[in-house]
Scaffold this active site. Structure first.
Site, short mmCIF file in Angstrom:
data_model
loop_
_atom_site.label_atom_id
_atom_site.label_comp_id
_atom_site.label_asym_id
_atom_site.label_seq_id
_atom_site.Cartn_x
_atom_site.Cartn_y
_atom_site.Cartn_z
N CYS A 64 0.83 -1.20 0.00
CA CYS A 64 0.00 0.00 0.00
C CYS A 64 0.86 1.25 0.00
O CYS A 64 1.50 1.57 1.00
CB CYS A 64 -0.93 0.00 1.22
SG CYS A 64 -1.84 1.55 1.41
N ARG A 131 -14.13 0.48 3.84
CA ARG A 131 -12.93 -0.35 3.94
C ARG A 131 -12.06 0.13 5.10
O ARG A 131 -11.96 1.32 5.36
CB ARG A 131 -12.12 -0.28 2.63
CG ARG A 131 -12.76 -0.98 1.47
CD ARG A 131 -11.89 -0.95 0.22
NE ARG A 131 -11.77 0.39 -0.34
CZ ARG A 131 -10.68 1.13 -0.35
NH1 ARG A 131 -9.56 0.66 0.20
NH2 ARG A 131 -10.65 2.33 -0.90
N THR A 133 -8.69 0.85 6.16
CA THR A 133 -7.49 1.11 5.37
C THR A 133 -6.26 1.40 6.24
O THR A 133 -6.36 1.75 7.40
CB THR A 133 -7.73 2.31 4.45
OG1 THR A 133 -8.08 3.46 5.24
CG2 THR A 133 -8.86 2.02 3.47
N VAL A 134 -5.11 1.26 5.59
CA VAL A 134 -3.84 1.70 6.15
C VAL A 134 -3.36 2.87 5.31
O VAL A 134 -3.71 2.96 4.12
CB VAL A 134 -2.79 0.57 6.13
CG1 VAL A 134 -3.11 -0.48 7.17
CG2 VAL A 134 -2.67 -0.08 4.75
N TYR A 197 -4.79 3.84 -9.61
CA TYR A 197 -5.96 3.11 -9.14
C TYR A 197 -7.20 3.43 -9.98
O TYR A 197 -8.06 2.57 -10.19
CB TYR A 197 -6.23 3.43 -7.67
CG TYR A 197 -5.16 2.90 -6.75
CD1 TYR A 197 -5.19 1.59 -6.30
CD2 TYR A 197 -4.11 3.71 -6.34
CE1 TYR A 197 -4.21 1.09 -5.46
CE2 TYR A 197 -3.11 3.23 -5.51
CZ TYR A 197 -3.17 1.92 -5.08
OH TYR A 197 -2.18 1.44 -4.26
#
Length: 347
Positions: A64, A131, A133-134, A197
Site C-alpha cells: 500500500c 474499507r 485502510t492503512v 488506481y
C-alpha cells in the site's frame, strides 16, 4: 501473505471488507476513492490530537503506497521510539476480512491483541461500513483508530512530532515551502498517486482513458520538471518526493499488470528513473520498499504446474529479478544540486 503459523478463524461478528468495484464506482464507471474516516488533526486546538511519544501505533502494509509514505517518513525522521509500528498483510484464507496481523505470533498484534485491523475500526466506530485502510494510527491507551488520513499523516509526523524526532532529522516539510508542497501534493493525488488506481478500477473505457491521460500527461510534466532539479523542489528531499516515489516504485514492479496497455514504463523516463533511484539509495526509502514482495503480490505460482501456457510476467520471473540491484544502478543526479553531498535540508 501468511506467517506460516496456525490459521486463526475470524470471529463471527467480524465485518467483511467491502469491494471497491461494487461500492466505489460512480455512474460513469469511474473509481471514486472512499473518504478517510478518521481525520482529526494533530494540533493545539481543544479538539485536536496531541503528539506524545509512545502513545501511538502505526499500521501499514508493504503493497500500500498510501501507508508506505508514513513508514518512510517515520524512519527518515527517527521516530521509531516515539511511534511504534506493525506491518499487516493479507492471508489467502482470510482475505475477505482485510488487513491481518499475518507477521505476528499467533496472528495477534503484540500490543493491542487484535488479529484484524477491522477490529480496531469497529472498536472505534461500530457503525463504520467502509474499507478499513492503512495507514491507521492507533492510540494504544484506548485501542482506537485516531487518524487514517494518508493525505495529512506524514505532515503531522513532520510537524507535530518534531519534539520527538532524532536530533539530526531532516526538515522535509520546511515552513517556507509548505504552501507550495501542499499545492503540489494536491495535484499529485489525482494525477499520479490515485490515477493508477483510477485505471485499475475503472469500469468504463471513458473513465479509464481519462485516468490514463491524466497519469501520462503528468509524468511528462514531472520529467520536464526534474530536468534541472535534483528533487521536486530543488536540492533537498521534501514530503512531495516521498509521495511521488511510492507510486514510481510500484508502477513497473506491479501496477502495470492490472492497468492494460501502457504508454511508457518508469524506466523509459530518463529523469524520473534516475530520480527514483537517487531516492531509493536513502536507507529509509530502501528499508521500507519491499520491491520483491510488491512484485510477487497476486502471483499464482500454482499455475506453473497445472499445464497453463499463459502465465503473467511476475509469476514467471519475479523470483529471478534482483530488484535491489536494478534500483541501485548508479546515477548522477547530484550534478543538479548546489550541495551534491547532501540530500536533506536540516532544521
Amino acid at each position: 501473505m501468511s506467517c506460516g503459523c496456525d490459521v486463526k478463524t475470524p470471529e463471527e461478528n467480524l465485518k467483511k471488507r467491502p469491494n471497491e468495484i461494487k461500492v466505489e464506482i460512480d455512474e460513469r464507471g469511474a473509481f471514486q476513492r472512499q473518504p478517510n474516516r478518521f481525520r482529526t488533526p494533530f494540533g493545539n486546538g481543544p479538539e485536536d490530537l496531541k503528539a506524545e511519544s509512545g502513545r501511538y501505533r502505526l499500521f501499514w502494509a508493504k503493497g500500500c503506497h498510501w501507508s508506505n509514505r508514513s513508514s518512510i517518513v517515520r524512519e527518515l525522521l527517527g521516530l521509531e521510539n516515539a511511534v511504534s509500528i506493525n506491518l499487516v498483510g493479507r492471508s489467502p484464507e482470510n482475505s475477505a476480512y482485510g488487513w491481518e496481523c499475518v507477521y505476528d505470533k499467533d496472528r495477534r498484534d503484540p500490543v493491542l491483541g487484535v488479529q484484524f485491523l477491522s477490529e480496531l475500526y469497529n472498536r472505534t466506530d461500530p457503525s463504520y461500513t467502509g474499507r478499513c485502510t492503512v495507514p491507521a494510527l492507533v492510540d494504544v491507551t484506548t485501542g482506537k483508530v485516531v487518524n487514517n488520513d494518508y493525505n495529512r499523516l506524514t505532515n503531522y509526523l513532520e510537524a507535530a512530532f518534531r519534539p520527538f524526532q532524532k536530533p539530526d532529522a531532516p526538515d522535509i516539510y520546511p515552513v517556507h515551502l509548505r504552501k507550495d508542497i501542499d499545492e503540489l501534493n494536491d495535484w499529485l493525488f489525482p494525477h499520479v498517486n490515485n490515477a493508477t488506481y483510477r485505471m485499475m478500477f475503472a469500469q468504463s473505457v471513458t473513465a479509464y482513458n481519462e485516468a490514463f491521460d491524466d497519469f501520462y500527461d503528468s509524468l511528462d510534466l514531472l520529467e520536464k520538471r526534474l530536468e534541472d532539479k535534483r528533487f521536486l523542489f530543488g536540492d533537498y528531499v521534501t514530503d512531495s518526493d516521498v509521495r511521488l516515489f511510492v507510486t514510481l516504485a510500484r508502477f513497473d514492479t506491479h501496477y502495470y499488470r492490472n492497468i492494460g496497455p501502457i504508454k511508457h514504463r518508469v524506466v523509459d523516463y530518463k529523469n524520473l528513473w534516475e530520480y527514483a533511484r537517487d531516492l531509493y539509495v536513502i536507507p529509509a526509502f530502501r528499508n521500507n520498499t519491499y520491491l520483491k514482495d510488491i512484485a510477487s503480490a497476486g502471483t499464482h505460482k500454482e499455475k506453473l504446474t497445472d499445464g497453463s501456457n499463459f502465465i503473467d510476467f511476475n509469476t514467471r520471473f519475479a523470483d529471478q529479478i534482483d530488484y535491489d540491484a536494478v534500483w541501485s544502478v548508479p546515477q548522477n543526479r547530484s550534478r543538479l544540486s548546489r550541495t551534491p553531498g547532501e540530500k536533506f535540508l536540516h532544521y
